[in-house]
Design an enzyme around this catalytic site. Structure first.
Site, PDB file in Angstrom:
ATOM      1  N   ASP A  50      35.231  24.099  21.874  1.00  0.00           N
ATOM      2  CA  ASP A  50      36.420  24.945  22.030  1.00  0.00           C
ATOM      3  C   ASP A  50      37.202  24.573  23.292  1.00  0.00           C
ATOM      4  O   ASP A  50      38.285  25.108  23.533  1.00  0.00           O
ATOM      5  CB  ASP A  50      36.061  26.436  21.995  1.00  0.00           C
ATOM      6  CG  ASP A  50      35.133  26.849  23.118  1.00  0.00           C
ATOM      7  OD1 ASP A  50      34.667  25.982  23.877  1.00  0.00           O
ATOM      8  OD2 ASP A  50      34.868  28.068  23.234  1.00  0.00           O
ATOM      9  N   SER A  51      36.688  23.604  24.074  1.00  0.00           N
ATOM     10  CA  SER A  51      37.487  23.035  25.169  1.00  0.00           C
ATOM     11  C   SER A  51      38.784  22.454  24.623  1.00  0.00           C
ATOM     12  O   SER A  51      39.714  22.199  25.385  1.00  0.00           O
ATOM     13  CB  SER A  51      36.687  21.962  25.920  1.00  0.00           C
ATOM     14  OG  SER A  51      36.163  21.012  25.026  1.00  0.00           O
ATOM     15  N   ASP A  89      32.026  24.412  17.620  1.00  0.00           N
ATOM     16  CA  ASP A  89      31.888  25.618  18.450  1.00  0.00           C
ATOM     17  C   ASP A  89      32.393  26.857  17.718  1.00  0.00           C
ATOM     18  O   ASP A  89      33.465  26.815  17.096  1.00  0.00           O
ATOM     19  CB  ASP A  89      32.748  25.469  19.719  1.00  0.00           C
ATOM     20  CG  ASP A  89      31.929  25.111  20.942  1.00  0.00           C
ATOM     21  OD1 ASP A  89      30.697  25.243  20.905  1.00  0.00           O
ATOM     22  OD2 ASP A  89      32.547  24.700  21.939  1.00  0.00           O
ATOM     23  N   LYS A 119      27.750  25.814  17.392  1.00  0.00           N
ATOM     24  CA  LYS A 119      27.261  26.104  18.744  1.00  0.00           C
ATOM     25  C   LYS A 119      27.842  27.438  19.180  1.00  0.00           C
ATOM     26  O   LYS A 119      28.988  27.759  18.858  1.00  0.00           O
ATOM     27  CB  LYS A 119      27.659  25.006  19.729  1.00  0.00           C
ATOM     28  CG  LYS A 119      27.266  25.310  21.180  1.00  0.00           C
ATOM     29  CD  LYS A 119      27.363  24.098  22.092  1.00  0.00           C
ATOM     30  CE  LYS A 119      28.735  23.794  22.596  1.00  0.00           C
ATOM     31  NZ  LYS A 119      29.396  24.886  23.353  1.00  0.00           N
ATOM     32  N   GLU A 121      27.707  30.395  22.701  1.00  0.00           N
ATOM     33  CA  GLU A 121      27.349  30.585  24.110  1.00  0.00           C
ATOM     34  C   GLU A 121      26.522  31.848  24.302  1.00  0.00           C
ATOM     35  O   GLU A 121      26.787  32.879  23.666  1.00  0.00           O
ATOM     36  CB  GLU A 121      28.627  30.671  24.961  1.00  0.00           C
ATOM     37  CG  GLU A 121      29.407  29.364  24.988  1.00  0.00           C
ATOM     38  CD  GLU A 121      30.626  29.412  25.897  1.00  0.00           C
ATOM     39  OE1 GLU A 121      30.793  30.407  26.645  1.00  0.00           O
ATOM     40  OE2 GLU A 121      31.406  28.451  25.851  1.00  0.00           O
ATOM     41  N   GLU A 188      25.020  23.814  30.898  1.00  0.00           N
ATOM     42  CA  GLU A 188      26.289  23.428  31.551  1.00  0.00           C
ATOM     43  C   GLU A 188      26.325  23.914  32.997  1.00  0.00           C
ATOM     44  O   GLU A 188      25.919  25.046  33.302  1.00  0.00           O
ATOM     45  CB  GLU A 188      27.491  24.009  30.782  1.00  0.00           C
ATOM     46  CG  GLU A 188      28.811  23.631  31.469  1.00  0.00           C
ATOM     47  CD  GLU A 188      30.072  23.848  30.654  1.00  0.00           C
ATOM     48  OE1 GLU A 188      29.986  24.272  29.484  1.00  0.00           O
ATOM     49  OE2 GLU A 188      31.165  23.580  31.200  1.00  0.00           O
TER      50      GLU A 188
HETATM   51  O1  KIV Z   1      33.753  23.145  24.475  1.00  0.00           O
HETATM   52  C1  KIV Z   1      33.134  22.167  24.940  1.00  0.00           C
HETATM   53  O2  KIV Z   1      33.667  21.056  25.090  1.00  0.00           O
HETATM   54  C2  KIV Z   1      31.747  22.377  25.316  1.00  0.00           C
HETATM   55  C3  KIV Z   1      31.083  21.300  26.104  1.00  0.00           C
HETATM   56  C4  KIV Z   1      31.591  21.365  27.481  1.00  0.00           C
HETATM   57  C5  KIV Z   1      29.613  21.378  26.037  1.00  0.00           C
HETATM   58  O3  KIV Z   1      31.193  23.388  25.029  1.00  0.00           O
END
Ligand code: KIV
Length: 270
Positions: A50-51, A89, A119, A121, A188
């Site tokens: 989600d970055s 994510d 994924k 968090e 992280e």
């Molecule tokens: O969103 C992302 O790019 C991430 C990585 C930094 C692990 O969660």
């Protein structure tokens, strides 16, 4: 020229789990079909992180990213790849409420993108949800330490574990997601001795980002390591200089346009 393409034979979440303690796991983010095709040759898994909200869409944090946006980029990455496991994510607000909501949204991501895992968090607080999803056919990668979706609560991005008194909380998080059935866990923004303590304690691979080489694998945001981010995080080793390369190409293109130095039609359509 052959019209046949190589068969799609992807690495699976259980295969990533089995890499614990073996050859370090290679992973990168990707949000885009063409870059994903390049990464696919070398990565064990590709994360549609989600970055992308910050990297692709100029958001201040990942909080504003929607499920639809994750699905759109997830589809692009799955289309561009044949080998790596694709992990997508779950964005902020799509899974925290309860395990049922998390299942509905994670199932939608898996059905609509064709990815092999999601994924999310959170450590202890997400353990029940991780168990609920994995028992119902959704492989989950966990993410602990610095969790960017909690940006507003944390008041910024801060390295975790600087105070040794907090280490036990991160260790409990790592054990909780392992016991709940996660197949791997991202660590992280964590001080090295803490990552080095967690990794041998749990049976699943730890994937570090700013958490030292003592993890079972590493992940970086592709644009950071390619030199496309003018202000990459301090821990990032920059392997490419694409920002300057693009600026130079655009400058030369603009010069050609202005001086009408374009190829003639007969050169172009030859
Ligand atoms: O969103 C992302 O790019 C991430 C990585 C930094 C692990 O969660």
């Amino acid at each position: 020229m052959s019209t046949q393409t190589a068969p799609v034979r992807r690495i699976t979440a259980p295969q990533i789990a089995k890499m614990k303690g073996g050859r370090p796991i290679v992973s990168l983010t990707s949000y885009h079909a063409h870059t994903a095709a390049i990464v696919d040759e070398h990565a064990d898994f590709i994360l549609v992180g989600d970055s992308l909200g910050m990297v692709m869409h100029g958001m201040e944090s990942t909080v504003g990213v929607s499920l639809d946006l994750m699905i759109m980029h997830g589809q692009a990455v799955v289309r561009g790849t044949r080998r790596a496991l694709v992990v997508v994510d779950l964005p902020f607000g799509s899974y925290e409420e309860n395990p049922g909501v998390a299942f509905r949204n994670a199932a939608r991501v898996m059905k609509e993108t064709g990815c092999g895992a999601v994924k999310l968090e959170g450590g202890r607080r997400m353990a029940e949800t991780i168990r609920f999803l994995t028992e119902r056919g959704i492989p989950v990668m966990a993410h602990i330490g610095l969790t960017p979706q909690s940006w507003n609560v944390m008041g910024g991005f801060r390295t975790q574990g600087r105070d040794e008194d907090t280490w036990h909380l991160h260790e409990e998080d790592a054990r909780a997601v392992t016991e709940a059935g996660a197949f791997a866990v991202v660590l992280e923004g964590m001080v090295e001795p803490l990552a080095a303590r967690i990794t041998p304690q749990i049976a699943i691979p730890t994937i570090g980002i700013g958490a030292s080489a003592s993890c079972d694998g590493q992940i970086l945001v592709l644009e950071d390591m390619l030199g496309l981010n003018p202000h990459p995080p301090k821990f990032v080793k920059v392997y490419g200089n694409l920002g300057d390369g693009i600026a130079d190409a655009v400058r030369r293109y603009a010069d050609d346009v202005k001086s009408r130095a374009f190829p003639s039609e007969d050169q172009l359509y030859r």
